[in-house]
Design a protein around this motif. Structure first.
Motif, PDB file in Angstrom:
ATOM      1  N   ASP A   1       8.337  -0.247   7.937  1.00  0.00           N
ATOM      2  CA  ASP A   1       8.925  -1.503   8.414  1.00  0.00           C
ATOM      3  C   ASP A   1       8.102  -2.718   8.005  1.00  0.00           C
ATOM      4  OD1 ASP A   1      10.961  -0.078   9.570  1.00  0.00           O
ATOM      5  OD2 ASP A   1      10.154  -0.174  11.607  1.00  0.00           O
ATOM      6  N   HIS A   2       6.812  -2.506   7.731  1.00  0.00           N
ATOM      7  CA  HIS A   2       5.931  -3.620   7.363  1.00  0.00           C
ATOM      8  C   HIS A   2       5.607  -3.640   5.872  1.00  0.00           C
ATOM      9  CE1 HIS A   2       5.548  -3.724  11.717  1.00  0.00           C
ATOM     10  NE2 HIS A   2       5.063  -4.943  11.592  1.00  0.00           N
ATOM     11  N   GLY A   3       6.506  -3.063   5.084  1.00  0.00           N
ATOM     12  CA  GLY A   3       6.447  -3.240   3.642  1.00  0.00           C
ATOM     13  C   GLY A   3       5.615  -2.245   2.864  1.00  0.00           C
TER      14      GLY A   3
ATOM     15  N   ARG B   1       5.832   7.625  14.397  1.00  0.00           N
ATOM     16  CA  ARG B   1       5.663   6.213  14.770  1.00  0.00           C
ATOM     17  C   ARG B   1       4.891   5.465  13.680  1.00  0.00           C
ATOM     18  NH1 ARG B   1       4.471   8.492  19.849  1.00  0.00           N
ATOM     19  NH2 ARG B   1       2.236   8.249  19.487  1.00  0.00           N
ATOM     20  N   MET B   2       3.824   6.099  13.185  1.00  0.00           N
ATOM     21  CA  MET B   2       2.994   5.480  12.164  1.00  0.00           C
ATOM     22  C   MET B   2       3.783   5.273  10.873  1.00  0.00           C
ATOM     23  SD  MET B   2      -0.859   6.669  11.169  1.00  0.00           S
ATOM     24  CE  MET B   2      -0.362   8.246  10.476  1.00  0.00           C
ATOM     25  N   ALA B   3       4.530   6.291  10.449  1.00  0.00           N
ATOM     26  CA  ALA B   3       5.307   6.202   9.214  1.00  0.00           C
ATOM     27  C   ALA B   3       6.358   5.100   9.308  1.00  0.00           C
ATOM     28  CB  ALA B   3       5.964   7.545   8.910  1.00  0.00           C
TER      29      ALA B   3
ATOM     30  N   GLY C   1      14.849   6.652   5.648  1.00  0.00           N
ATOM     31  CA  GLY C   1      14.216   5.814   4.647  1.00  0.00           C
ATOM     32  C   GLY C   1      12.860   6.296   4.179  1.00  0.00           C
ATOM     33  N   ILE C   2      12.419   7.483   4.633  1.00  0.00           N
ATOM     34  CA  ILE C   2      11.101   8.012   4.274  1.00  0.00           C
ATOM     35  C   ILE C   2      11.275   9.367   3.602  1.00  0.00           C
ATOM     36  CG2 ILE C   2       8.872   8.787   5.187  1.00  0.00           C
ATOM     37  CD1 ILE C   2       9.375   6.861   7.576  1.00  0.00           C
TER      38      ILE C   2
ATOM     39  N   MET D   1       0.848  -1.188   0.000  1.00  0.00           N
ATOM     40  CA  MET D   1       0.000   0.000   0.000  1.00  0.00           C
ATOM     41  C   MET D   1       0.894   1.252   0.000  1.00  0.00           C
ATOM     42  SD  MET D   1      -3.185   0.777   2.601  1.00  0.00           S
ATOM     43  CE  MET D   1      -3.755  -0.906   2.455  1.00  0.00           C
ATOM     44  N   GLN D   2       0.479   2.277  -0.726  1.00  0.00           N
ATOM     45  CA  GLN D   2       1.244   3.514  -0.809  1.00  0.00           C
ATOM     46  C   GLN D   2       0.448   4.625  -0.117  1.00  0.00           C
ATOM     47  OE1 GLN D   2       3.856   3.869  -4.395  1.00  0.00           O
ATOM     48  NE2 GLN D   2       2.188   2.752  -5.377  1.00  0.00           N
ATOM     49  N   ILE D   3       1.058   5.195   0.925  1.00  0.00           N
ATOM     50  CA  ILE D   3       0.327   6.098   1.816  1.00  0.00           C
ATOM     51  C   ILE D   3       1.076   7.417   1.934  1.00  0.00           C
ATOM     52  CG2 ILE D   3      -0.546   6.405   4.176  1.00  0.00           C
ATOM     53  CD1 ILE D   3      -0.334   3.165   4.191  1.00  0.00           C
ATOM     54  N   LEU D   4       0.332   8.510   1.837  1.00  0.00           N
ATOM     55  CA  LEU D   4       0.891   9.852   2.029  1.00  0.00           C
ATOM     56  C   LEU D   4       0.349  10.409   3.338  1.00  0.00           C
ATOM     57  CD1 LEU D   4       2.470  12.321   1.091  1.00  0.00           C
ATOM     58  CD2 LEU D   4       0.543  12.926  -0.396  1.00  0.00           C
TER      59      LEU D   4
END
Length: 438
Positions: free
Chosen positions: A31-33, A24-26, A58-59, A1-4
């Motif tokens: 970390d979960h793909g 934390r959410m990002a 990494g974000i 899933m791709q999330i902004l």
């Protein structure tokens, strides 16, 4: 899933509750793909308008720099056109499945409008009262808790009293006199202009919030307050936030001995957090010969901090520790017997209480909003009346007089949700939202 993810600030430069929640959410999603980008505001006092983009841990993080005071400063706080243009550039470059807004402060209107234009589903996590209160937290200019936006004129008065020319009279004059003054002043062009601006803001943001696909609230108290003021809460979901905790058995709480009762406060040191209340209660107890210590952790408004430091200069038992890095929270809590949160506003779902619970530390909190929802009186902690120093002092005194009460409270602390549990709930809602959209 791709999330902004869209949020009004992001670490490391911004590290309050909503900002840390977004981080934390990002990190968990990455970390979960899942693929995540962050759209945020870095500065509100920069001339011109600039957006920078850089990879952080990494974000990809897009940060805005602009001046909110250029033009209509009141409207710019919730409707700044160039923010929408910048967000459109980011949201158009990548095929995002979903946009998740945290808080909505500063960003909600332009972000939601662009999302609708691009047919991207939206989710928001509410963290305070931005959609009904221009001051964000339902605290008046005179630092009193506000019942809510029942009249635009009431909100206009609050906004104007925040300005220097009205703030001093409001703080020093009897309330009855100021009420009479404002009742006469309401019909003047200046107040009418502000009232109209408030009405437009309330209408606009109510429509924006009502158009979002899923509204996540970390407390039932937050949902209840929005329902009280006529918001459509049918799509509001109660999902308490989780904690990203290490192996807490490596951070055992230091056992309570026959030494002083160790009180602690952690958070922003600002008037709406009520830090003066705990200081006044602690000073009274120390003057009475009681054995306590008070550790204050956090940064805040300089004038307020300086005033409080002057009160405590002769009390070495009251220690000012400044800010600590996030990973040190468990060590800090491990050296507390009880957390004290004397906030003057409703709060939502304070992370500091949940972190204390994770370390088996009870809490003494104001009997108000999300704090009272988390702390059950005489079970997992103690409640005291809003702004009542004597009552706060009494609750602390109970722990001094009855050492067994602390152990009793500690034994009744409820389990705390993990971030894994929270994010699994949120991911399920993502899927539900996407399936409905499809």
């Amino acid at each position: 899933m791709q999330i902004l993810i869209a949020v009004h600030g992001f670490p490391p430069t911004h590290a309050a509750g909503a900002e840390l929640r977004s981080e934390r959410m990002a990190r968990w999603l990455t970390d979960h793909g899942h693929y995540v980008e962050v759209f945020t505001i870095e500065r509100l006092d920069s001339p011109g308008f600039e957006m920078t983009s850089a990879v952080q841990d990494g974000i990809m993080v897009h940060r805005l720099f602009y001046s909110v005071t250029e033009g209509d400063a009141f409207r710019n706080l919730y409707d700044y056109p160039q923010v929408g243009e910048a967000f459109r550039k980011v949201a158009s470059k990548q095929k995002f499945d979903l946009i998740h807004i945290v808080s909505g402060y500063l960003l909600a209107k332009p972000v939601v409008e662009v999302a609708r234009e691009l047919s991207i589903p939206t989710v928001i996590t509410l963290t305070e009262y931005w959609f009904m209160c221009a001051r964000l937290n339902l605290i008046t200019a005179t630092n009193e808790v506000c019942s809510g936006p029942d009249r635009p004129e009431k909100c206009a008065r609050c906004i104007m009293e925040h300005k220097r020319r009205y703030r001093l009279p409001s703080a020093t004059s009897p309330k009855l006199i100021m009420d009479m003054f404002w009742s006469l002043f309401e019909q003047t062009p200046m107040v009418s202009y502000t009232t109209d601006a408030v009405s437009e803001r309330q209408k606009t943001l109510r429509n924006i919030l009502n158009s979002i696909d899923i509204v996540i609230c970390p407390s039932q108290a937050l949902i209840d307050k929005f329902a009280e003021y006529g918001f459509n809460t049918e799509r509001y979901l109660y999902i308490r936030q989780g904690l990203a905790t290490p192996a807490l058995d490596t951070f055992e709480q230091s056992p309570k001995t026959n030494g002083p009762l160790r009180l602690g406060f952690s958070g922003q040191i600002k008037p709406h957090k009520g830090v003066d209340l705990i200081i006044d209660a602690a000073i009274s107890l120390l003057n009475a010969g009681e054995k306590i210590t008070l550790d204050l952790w956090g940064l805040g408004t300089q004038a307020y901090v300086n005033t409080l430091k002057k009160r405590t200069v002769n009390y070495p038992q009251i220690r000012w520790n400044g800010r600590y890095p996030g990973e040190k929270v468990w060590e800090v809590l491990g050296n507390m017997d009880v957390l004290v949160m004397p906030s003057r506003w409703y709060e939502n779902s304070p992370n500091s209480i949940l972190e204390a619970y994770a370390m088996r530390v009870p809490a003494i909190v104001t009997d108000l909003g999300g704090m009272a929802e988390l702390v059950e009186h005489e079970k997992s902690g103690l409640l005291f009346e809003l702004n009542n120093v004597a009552d706060l002092q009494h609750q602390i005194q109970r722990l001094i007089n009855d050492p067994g009460l602390l152990d009793q409270l500690r034994s009744n602390i409820p389990p705390v949700k993990s971030i894994q549990q929270e994010m699994e709930e949120i991911l399920w809602q993502y899927e539900r939202c996407l399936n409905k959209t499809r």
